[in-house]
Design a protein around this motif. Structure first.
Motif, PDB file in Angstrom:
ATOM      1  N   ALA A 166     -24.769  65.807 -26.443  1.00  0.00           N
ATOM      2  CA  ALA A 166     -25.910  65.488 -25.582  1.00  0.00           C
ATOM      3  C   ALA A 166     -25.768  64.142 -24.881  1.00  0.00           C
ATOM      4  O   ALA A 166     -26.183  63.989 -23.735  1.00  0.00           O
ATOM      5  N   GLU A 167     -25.179  63.149 -25.543  1.00  0.00           N
ATOM      6  CA  GLU A 167     -25.095  61.806 -24.947  1.00  0.00           C
ATOM      7  C   GLU A 167     -23.832  61.589 -24.109  1.00  0.00           C
ATOM      8  O   GLU A 167     -23.655  60.527 -23.520  1.00  0.00           O
ATOM      9  N   ASP A 168     -22.961  62.560 -24.022  1.00  0.00           N
ATOM     10  CA  ASP A 168     -21.707  62.422 -23.274  1.00  0.00           C
ATOM     11  C   ASP A 168     -21.924  62.450 -21.760  1.00  0.00           C
ATOM     12  O   ASP A 168     -22.830  63.112 -21.258  1.00  0.00           O
ATOM     13  N   VAL A 169     -21.069  61.721 -21.046  1.00  0.00           N
ATOM     14  CA  VAL A 169     -20.978  61.839 -19.599  1.00  0.00           C
ATOM     15  C   VAL A 169     -19.822  62.796 -19.347  1.00  0.00           C
ATOM     16  O   VAL A 169     -18.713  62.590 -19.844  1.00  0.00           O
ATOM     17  N   VAL A 170     -20.095  63.839 -18.594  1.00  0.00           N
ATOM     18  CA  VAL A 170     -19.104  64.899 -18.388  1.00  0.00           C
ATOM     19  C   VAL A 170     -18.702  64.954 -16.921  1.00  0.00           C
ATOM     20  O   VAL A 170     -19.554  64.976 -16.037  1.00  0.00           O
ATOM     21  N   GLN A 171     -17.382  64.957 -16.703  1.00  0.00           N
ATOM     22  CA  GLN A 171     -16.860  65.083 -15.336  1.00  0.00           C
ATOM     23  C   GLN A 171     -16.664  66.567 -15.043  1.00  0.00           C
ATOM     24  O   GLN A 171     -16.007  67.275 -15.797  1.00  0.00           O
ATOM     25  N   ILE A 172     -17.258  67.024 -13.951  1.00  0.00           N
ATOM     26  CA  ILE A 172     -17.121  68.422 -13.560  1.00  0.00           C
ATOM     27  C   ILE A 172     -16.585  68.466 -12.133  1.00  0.00           C
ATOM     28  O   ILE A 172     -17.083  67.771 -11.244  1.00  0.00           O
ATOM     29  N   THR A 173     -15.527  69.246 -11.936  1.00  0.00           N
ATOM     30  CA  THR A 173     -14.968  69.435 -10.602  1.00  0.00           C
ATOM     31  C   THR A 173     -15.441  70.781 -10.094  1.00  0.00           C
ATOM     32  O   THR A 173     -15.284  71.793 -10.774  1.00  0.00           O
ATOM     33  N   ILE A 174     -16.045  70.761  -8.916  1.00  0.00           N
ATOM     34  CA  ILE A 174     -16.545  71.989  -8.316  1.00  0.00           C
ATOM     35  C   ILE A 174     -15.850  72.227  -6.983  1.00  0.00           C
ATOM     36  O   ILE A 174     -15.263  71.313  -6.406  1.00  0.00           O
ATOM     37  N   ILE A 175     -15.928  73.460  -6.531  1.00  0.00           N
ATOM     38  CA  ILE A 175     -15.448  73.799  -5.193  1.00  0.00           C
ATOM     39  C   ILE A 175     -16.673  74.254  -4.407  1.00  0.00           C
ATOM     40  O   ILE A 175     -17.365  75.193  -4.809  1.00  0.00           O
ATOM     41  N   ARG A 176     -16.947  73.525  -3.315  1.00  0.00           N
ATOM     42  CA  ARG A 176     -18.085  73.848  -2.444  1.00  0.00           C
ATOM     43  C   ARG A 176     -17.579  73.871  -1.004  1.00  0.00           C
ATOM     44  O   ARG A 176     -17.030  72.874  -0.537  1.00  0.00           O
ATOM     45  N   ASP A 177     -17.748  74.994  -0.347  1.00  0.00           N
ATOM     46  CA  ASP A 177     -17.294  75.159   1.034  1.00  0.00           C
ATOM     47  C   ASP A 177     -15.819  74.778   1.189  1.00  0.00           C
ATOM     48  O   ASP A 177     -15.430  74.100   2.139  1.00  0.00           O
ATOM     49  N   GLY A 178     -14.998  75.163   0.209  1.00  0.00           N
ATOM     50  CA  GLY A 178     -13.564  74.907   0.259  1.00  0.00           C
ATOM     51  C   GLY A 178     -13.145  73.505  -0.142  1.00  0.00           C
ATOM     52  O   GLY A 178     -11.955  73.205  -0.215  1.00  0.00           O
ATOM     53  N   GLN A 179     -14.097  72.620  -0.391  1.00  0.00           N
ATOM     54  CA  GLN A 179     -13.810  71.235  -0.762  1.00  0.00           C
ATOM     55  C   GLN A 179     -13.923  71.050  -2.272  1.00  0.00           C
ATOM     56  O   GLN A 179     -14.872  71.542  -2.895  1.00  0.00           O
ATOM     57  N   HIS A 180     -12.968  70.352  -2.874  1.00  0.00           N
ATOM     58  CA  HIS A 180     -13.051  69.981  -4.291  1.00  0.00           C
ATOM     59  C   HIS A 180     -13.892  68.708  -4.403  1.00  0.00           C
ATOM     60  O   HIS A 180     -13.577  67.703  -3.755  1.00  0.00           O
ATOM     61  N   LEU A 181     -14.963  68.772  -5.187  1.00  0.00           N
ATOM     62  CA  LEU A 181     -15.832  67.618  -5.388  1.00  0.00           C
ATOM     63  C   LEU A 181     -15.916  67.302  -6.865  1.00  0.00           C
ATOM     64  O   LEU A 181     -15.998  68.212  -7.699  1.00  0.00           O
ATOM     65  N   ILE A 182     -15.905  66.021  -7.194  1.00  0.00           N
ATOM     66  CA  ILE A 182     -16.049  65.593  -8.586  1.00  0.00           C
ATOM     67  C   ILE A 182     -17.474  65.075  -8.780  1.00  0.00           C
ATOM     68  O   ILE A 182     -17.941  64.231  -8.022  1.00  0.00           O
ATOM     69  N   LYS A 183     -18.140  65.620  -9.784  1.00  0.00           N
ATOM     70  CA  LYS A 183     -19.519  65.219 -10.105  1.00  0.00           C
ATOM     71  C   LYS A 183     -19.562  64.779 -11.554  1.00  0.00           C
ATOM     72  O   LYS A 183     -18.699  65.134 -12.355  1.00  0.00           O
ATOM     73  N   PHE A 184     -20.568  63.995 -11.893  1.00  0.00           N
ATOM     74  CA  PHE A 184     -20.726  63.526 -13.277  1.00  0.00           C
ATOM     75  C   PHE A 184     -22.084  63.947 -13.812  1.00  0.00           C
ATOM     76  O   PHE A 184     -23.113  63.658 -13.204  1.00  0.00           O
ATOM     77  N   LEU A 185     -22.048  64.636 -14.950  1.00  0.00           N
ATOM     78  CA  LEU A 185     -23.263  65.045 -15.643  1.00  0.00           C
ATOM     79  C   LEU A 185     -23.624  63.965 -16.639  1.00  0.00           C
ATOM     80  O   LEU A 185     -22.829  63.641 -17.505  1.00  0.00           O
ATOM     81  N   LYS A 186     -24.822  63.393 -16.508  1.00  0.00           N
ATOM     82  CA  LYS A 186     -25.261  62.369 -17.450  1.00  0.00           C
ATOM     83  C   LYS A 186     -26.755  62.371 -17.578  1.00  0.00           C
ATOM     84  O   LYS A 186     -27.466  62.915 -16.795  1.00  0.00           O
TER      85      LYS A 186
END
Length: 186
Positions: A166-186
């Motif tokens: 629950a307390e972790d910061v998680v890096q998630i890589t997504i593909i949106r409209d052909g672009q790779h984006l890195i997001k952080f869940l916190k």
């Protein structure tokens, strides 16, 4: 079961009584391979009420399958459980599923674009959730979590449930409209 919506499980015909889950599942060499978490099939009996409001006991063949979580899936949380500490799973607040399981009609109904690449796709985001704060959107394809490539929704669930807390910061890589984006869940 690879098709399980939650995690990989072991089904065995080892007989255990209801209420005795939590015990170890061992192979013929005495090696621990899982932890029993439930019984499928019950005791083979059920009650039926007829038109005269009389209850009858009907005995049917029983499956008596034991459901176990593989030992490798619980190794991360085992030290905490042994110390009496609650292991809190990471709840990201997003619904996801395998995109190839969705029909063209499903994509229209969900108001998301069908991706060119198949994989785990976000289908919903809850208000006020980690997913919303990270700007994840329905239609985003999940490519990796904490640098681990994911190809099916089961892998997403296993990483979030067994490798993150629950307390972790998680890096998630997504593909949106052909672009790779890195997001952080916190």
């Amino acid at each position: 079961i690879p098709a399980s919506p939650w995690m990989k499980i072991i089904l065995s015909d080892v007989v255990i009584n209801k209420g005795n889950s939590g015990g170890l599942l061992v192979n013929k060499y005495g090696e621990v391979i899982g932890m029993n978490v439930g019984v499928a099939g019950g005791d083979g009996s059920s009650e039926k009420e007829d038109s005269k409001k009389e209850t009858q006991i009907i005995v049917m063949p029983s499956l008596n399958l034991t459901i176990a979580t593989p030992v490798n899936s619980i190794k991360r949380v085992l030290p905490k459980l042994q110390a009496g500490v609650e292991a809190k799973p990471l709840i990201i607040g997003a619904g996801f599923m395998d995109s190839w399981k969705l029909s063209d009609r499903d994509f229209v109904g969900l108001k998301i674009k069908k991706p060119e690449i198949m994989g785990p796709i976000i289908v919903s985001v809850m208000p006020g959730s980690m997913a919303l704060r990270a700007e994840l959107k329905p239609g985003d394809l999940i490519a990796s979590i904490n640098g681990k490539k994911v190809e099916i929704s089961l892998e997403v669930t296993e990483i979030l449930f067994f490798e993150c807390e629950a307390e972790d910061v998680v890096q998630i890589t997504i593909i949106r409209d052909g672009q790779h984006l890195i997001k952080f869940l916190k």
